[in-house]
Design an enzyme around this catalytic site. Structure first.
Site, PDB file in Angstrom:
ATOM      1  N   CYS A 124      21.610 104.520 -69.383  1.00 40.09           N
ATOM      2  CA  CYS A 124      22.801 105.361 -69.392  1.00 40.09           C
ATOM      3  C   CYS A 124      22.717 106.344 -68.230  1.00 40.09           C
ATOM      4  O   CYS A 124      21.695 107.010 -68.043  1.00 40.09           O
ATOM      5  CB  CYS A 124      22.891 106.106 -70.714  1.00 40.09           C
ATOM      6  SG  CYS A 124      24.285 107.259 -70.807  1.00 40.09           S
ATOM      7  N   CYS A 177      31.114  94.242 -71.778  1.00 41.03           N
ATOM      8  CA  CYS A 177      31.736  94.423 -70.471  1.00 41.03           C
ATOM      9  C   CYS A 177      31.569  95.899 -70.104  1.00 41.03           C
ATOM     10  O   CYS A 177      32.244  96.767 -70.656  1.00 41.03           O
ATOM     11  CB  CYS A 177      33.206  94.025 -70.587  1.00 41.03           C
ATOM     12  SG  CYS A 177      34.082  93.952 -69.046  1.00 41.03           S
TER      13      CYS A 177
END
Length: 152
Positions: free
Chosen positions: A65, A137
Site C-alpha cells: 500500500c 483490478c
C-alpha cells in the site's frame, strides 16, 4: 484461495480484522502523498487505463500500500488482464485487504481497500483466471513495488 462468493460475503458482512491500523488526518495524507496518489487512495479515484507505472511491470516482489506500506499483493499472482490496470488473482493474505459494496456512478461493483489504512486500491471482478476466478483490478497509484533482492 478466495472465490467470488467469498468476496460478496466479505463485502456484505465485513472482512477479518487487520493485523494493525494506521489512521492519519486528511492533512497528513495530503502531505505524504502526491496529488494523484491522494486522489486515488483517499478520494476513491481511478487513474486512466494503461497509464499506471505497474500496468506492465514484471519484476518479482510484493506490492505494498502506498499509504501505509502494508504488503497487499504478490507479483506471482499478477497477470495480464488487458484492462489497463495491474491485475492480481488474490491478496497476500486474507486480512490484507477488505471489500466494500460500491454503488457509485450508477453501477454495482465491489471496491478493494487496504484493510490497514482504508486506502482505495481499485475493484474486484469475477472474470479472472482459474482456480479462484478473481481479478483484483488495482490502481498503480495506490501501490509500490518492494522488489525481491537478487542473489549475488
Amino acid at each position: 484461495m478466495q472465490t467470488w462468493n467469498d468476496v460478496i460475503r466479505l463485502a456484505n458482512h465485513g472482512s477479518p480484522a487487520p493485523d494493525r491500523r494506521v489512521e492519519k488526518t486528511d492533512a497528513e495524507w495530503k502531505q505524504q502523498l502526491t496529488p494523484e496518489q491522494y486522489h486515488v487512495t483517499r478520494q476513491h479515484g481511478t487513474e486512466r487505463a494503461f497509464t499506471g507505472e505497474y500496468c506492465e511491470a514484471h519484476e518479482a516482489g510484493l506490492y505494498a500500500c502506498i499509504c501505509c506500506g502494508t504488503p497487499l499483493y504478490d507479483s506471482r499472482t499478477k497477470f495480464e488482464s488487458g484492462t489497463g490496470w495491474p491485475s492480481f488473482t488474490q491478496p497476500v493474505k486474507e486480512n490484507a485487504i477488505k471489500y466494500k459494496k460500491d454503488t457509485s456512478y450508477g453501477m454495482t461493483r465491489v471496491e478493494v481497500l487496504c484493510n490497514v489504512c482504508d486506502a482505495h486500491q481499485g475493484h474486484v471482478f469475477p472474470d479472472g483466471p482459474p482456480p479462484g476466478g478473481l481479478r483484483l483490478c488495482i490502481n498503480s497509484a495506490s501501490i509500490q513495488l518492494v522488489a525481491e533482492e537478487k542473489e549475488a
